[in-house]
Design a protein around this motif. Structure first.
Motif, PDB file in Angstrom:
ATOM      1  N   LYS A   1       0.856  -1.177   0.000  1.00 11.77           N
ATOM      2  CA  LYS A   1       0.000   0.000   0.000  1.00 11.77           C
ATOM      3  C   LYS A   1       0.895   1.232   0.000  1.00 11.77           C
ATOM      4  N   PRO A   2       0.346   2.377  -0.424  1.00  7.60           N
ATOM      5  CA  PRO A   2       1.132   3.610  -0.309  1.00  7.60           C
ATOM      6  C   PRO A   2       1.482   3.873   1.151  1.00  7.60           C
ATOM      7  N   LEU A   3       2.666   4.403   1.382  1.00 11.14           N
ATOM      8  CA  LEU A   3       3.075   4.693   2.748  1.00 11.14           C
ATOM      9  C   LEU A   3       2.230   5.823   3.322  1.00 11.14           C
ATOM     10  N   SER A   4       1.897   5.700   4.594  1.00 12.80           N
ATOM     11  CA  SER A   4       1.086   6.703   5.274  1.00 12.80           C
ATOM     12  C   SER A   4       1.981   7.809   5.813  1.00 12.80           C
ATOM     13  N   GLU A   5       1.539   9.059   5.658  1.00 13.66           N
ATOM     14  CA  GLU A   5       2.334  10.199   6.115  1.00 13.66           C
ATOM     15  C   GLU A   5       2.167  10.468   7.602  1.00 13.66           C
ATOM     16  N   THR A   6       1.216   9.797   8.255  1.00 13.93           N
ATOM     17  CA  THR A   6       1.003  10.002   9.691  1.00 13.93           C
ATOM     18  C   THR A   6       0.899   8.657  10.395  1.00 13.93           C
ATOM     19  N   THR A   7       1.147   8.703  11.688  1.00 12.51           N
ATOM     20  CA  THR A   7       0.879   7.549  12.540  1.00 12.51           C
ATOM     21  C   THR A   7       0.279   8.074  13.829  1.00 12.51           C
ATOM     22  N   GLY A   8      -0.425   7.237  14.538  1.00 14.79           N
ATOM     23  CA  GLY A   8      -1.063   7.703  15.759  1.00 14.79           C
ATOM     24  C   GLY A   8      -1.530   6.574  16.642  1.00 14.79           C
ATOM     25  N   THR A   9      -2.075   6.954  17.789  1.00 14.54           N
ATOM     26  CA  THR A   9      -2.566   5.967  18.736  1.00 14.54           C
ATOM     27  C   THR A   9      -3.664   6.573  19.598  1.00 14.54           C
ATOM     28  N   LEU A  10      -4.564   5.721  20.081  1.00  9.39           N
ATOM     29  CA  LEU A  10      -5.643   6.125  20.979  1.00  9.39           C
ATOM     30  C   LEU A  10      -5.123   6.128  22.412  1.00  9.39           C
ATOM     31  N   VAL A  11      -5.467   7.177  23.161  1.00  7.58           N
ATOM     32  CA  VAL A  11      -5.041   7.312  24.559  1.00  7.58           C
ATOM     33  C   VAL A  11      -6.255   7.682  25.392  1.00  7.58           C
ATOM     34  N   SER A  12      -6.410   7.034  26.534  1.00  8.33           N
ATOM     35  CA  SER A  12      -7.489   7.359  27.467  1.00  8.33           C
ATOM     36  C   SER A  12      -6.889   7.778  28.798  1.00  8.33           C
ATOM     37  N   VAL A  13      -7.361   8.910  29.308  1.00  8.08           N
ATOM     38  CA  VAL A  13      -6.930   9.359  30.636  1.00  8.08           C
ATOM     39  C   VAL A  13      -8.165   9.410  31.537  1.00  8.08           C
ATOM     40  N   SER A  14      -7.964   9.004  32.777  1.00  6.77           N
ATOM     41  CA  SER A  14      -9.070   8.943  33.741  1.00  6.77           C
ATOM     42  C   SER A  14      -8.529   9.246  35.122  1.00  6.77           C
ATOM     43  N   ALA A  15      -9.439   9.263  36.105  1.00  3.72           N
ATOM     44  CA  ALA A  15      -9.015   9.520  37.496  1.00  3.72           C
ATOM     45  C   ALA A  15      -8.042   8.441  37.955  1.00  3.72           C
ATOM     46  N   GLY A  16      -8.247   7.222  37.482  1.00  7.08           N
ATOM     47  CA  GLY A  16      -7.348   6.132  37.852  1.00  7.08           C
ATOM     48  C   GLY A  16      -6.033   6.145  37.089  1.00  7.08           C
ATOM     49  N   HIS A  17      -6.044   6.759  35.917  1.00  7.35           N
ATOM     50  CA  HIS A  17      -4.834   6.841  35.081  1.00  7.35           C
ATOM     51  C   HIS A  17      -4.735   8.245  34.480  1.00  7.35           C
ATOM     52  N   PRO A  18      -4.353   9.219  35.314  1.00  8.82           N
ATOM     53  CA  PRO A  18      -4.327  10.609  34.837  1.00  8.82           C
ATOM     54  C   PRO A  18      -3.142  10.951  33.937  1.00  8.82           C
ATOM     55  N   SER A  19      -2.159  10.065  33.884  1.00 11.25           N
ATOM     56  CA  SER A  19      -0.981  10.311  33.057  1.00 11.25           C
ATOM     57  C   SER A  19      -0.734   9.100  32.163  1.00 11.25           C
ATOM     58  N   GLN A  20      -0.576   9.358  30.866  1.00 13.67           N
ATOM     59  CA  GLN A  20      -0.323   8.276  29.913  1.00 13.67           C
ATOM     60  C   GLN A  20       0.875   8.637  29.050  1.00 13.67           C
ATOM     61  N   LYS A  21       1.710   7.641  28.805  1.00 18.49           N
ATOM     62  CA  LYS A  21       2.884   7.843  27.955  1.00 18.49           C
ATOM     63  C   LYS A  21       2.740   6.991  26.696  1.00 18.49           C
ATOM     64  N   VAL A  22       3.055   7.593  25.554  1.00 20.22           N
ATOM     65  CA  VAL A  22       2.984   6.870  24.287  1.00 20.22           C
ATOM     66  C   VAL A  22       4.327   6.957  23.576  1.00 20.22           C
ATOM     67  N   ARG A  23       4.547   6.004  22.692  1.00 22.10           N
ATOM     68  CA  ARG A  23       5.776   5.980  21.897  1.00 22.10           C
ATOM     69  C   ARG A  23       5.361   5.721  20.448  1.00 22.10           C
ATOM     70  N   LEU A  24       5.758   6.614  19.558  1.00 21.81           N
ATOM     71  CA  LEU A  24       5.420   6.507  18.149  1.00 21.81           C
ATOM     72  C   LEU A  24       6.690   6.575  17.304  1.00 21.81           C
ATOM     73  N   THR A  25       6.638   5.922  16.147  1.00 22.24           N
ATOM     74  CA  THR A  25       7.829   5.841  15.290  1.00 22.24           C
ATOM     75  C   THR A  25       7.501   6.249  13.862  1.00 22.24           C
ATOM     76  N   LEU A  26       8.357   7.069  13.304  1.00 23.16           N
ATOM     77  CA  LEU A  26       8.303   7.434  11.892  1.00 23.16           C
ATOM     78  C   LEU A  26       9.579   6.950  11.214  1.00 23.16           C
ATOM     79  N   MET A  27       9.562   6.954   9.906  1.00 25.35           N
ATOM     80  CA  MET A  27      10.758   6.505   9.178  1.00 25.35           C
ATOM     81  C   MET A  27      10.919   7.310   7.902  1.00 25.35           C
ATOM     82  N   ARG A  28      12.158   7.354   7.436  1.00 29.38           N
ATOM     83  CA  ARG A  28      12.441   7.871   6.103  1.00 29.38           C
ATOM     84  C   ARG A  28      12.665   6.655   5.224  1.00 29.38           C
TER      85      ARG A  28
END
Length: 196
Positions: free
Chosen positions: A80-107
């Motif tokens: 498929k054609p390469l996608s120019e963006t990448t992403g992820t779903l994040v949920s924050v709540s009273a039980g988890h007020p801080s979330q860390k994500v790691r995303l990767t791009l490439m040339r």
């Protein structure tokens, strides 16, 4: 409340500075995706957002000349054609007020070369198959040599590749001759001989 993370580059230089990061919020009863904030990664590839409320968010990353290392729709055996963006779903709540994500791009990389015969003459119309090392059954890309014997295969994910050369199919189909009864008898004899 904090959504933070790091953007890395696939390859030898892990931290990716200057990537554009957009935080989308799924707001309202219809959960419409709206832009909540934008930022850019620092020299360490890091970013930080502090949304005003708990909920579901989408973190999206892009940078000019870079593409998603793994498309959002996942890996597929179909190119498929390469996608120019990448992403992820994040949920924050009273039980988890801080979330860390790691995303990767490439040339994406490019592989160029030329095919010559035993007399150092260029060979045209050779099929060039580039496959990922370690996964020989998955063909990553193909090309044909031009009149100068040169070829270019682009849009390659950084990594190690095997290159296979094959003569190009002429497009004509060779029809096998019709066998006579004597030919068939001889074949049966040969098959029986092989079983002994």
């Amino acid at each position: 409340i904090e959504i933070h993370g790091v953007v890395t580059e696939l390859g030898p230089n892990p931290a990716l500075a200057g990537a554009e990061v957009t935080l989308f919020e799924f707001a309202g009863p219809d959960r419409v995706r709206t832009v909540s904030a934008t930022s850019a990664t620092d020299t360490g590839g890091e970013f930080h957002f502090h949304p005003e409320r708990f909920g579901d968010y989408w973190v999206e990353v892009k940078k000019q000349s870079y593409f998603a290392a793994i498309p959002i729709e996942g890996l597929s055996s179909l190119p498929k054609p390469l996608s120019e963006t990448t992403g992820t779903l994040v949920s924050v709540s009273a039980g988890h007020p801080s979330q860390k994500v790691r995303l990767t791009l490439m040339r994406p990389g490019e592989l160029t070369g030329s095919v010559i015969d035993e007399n150092d003459k260029p060979v045209a119309k050779i099929l060039v198959e580039v496959t990922t090392a370690g996964s020989p059954l998955l063909s990553s890309a193909t090309a044909h040599t031009d009149a100068d014997g040169s070829f270019t295969v682009d849009q390659l994910i950084p990594g190690e590749y095997l290159v296979k050369l094959s003569p190009a199919l002429s497009g004509s189909v060779t029809v096998m001759p019709r066998f006579s009864e004597d030919d068939l008898k001889e074949r049966k004899y040969w098959d029986k001989y092989q079983e002994c």
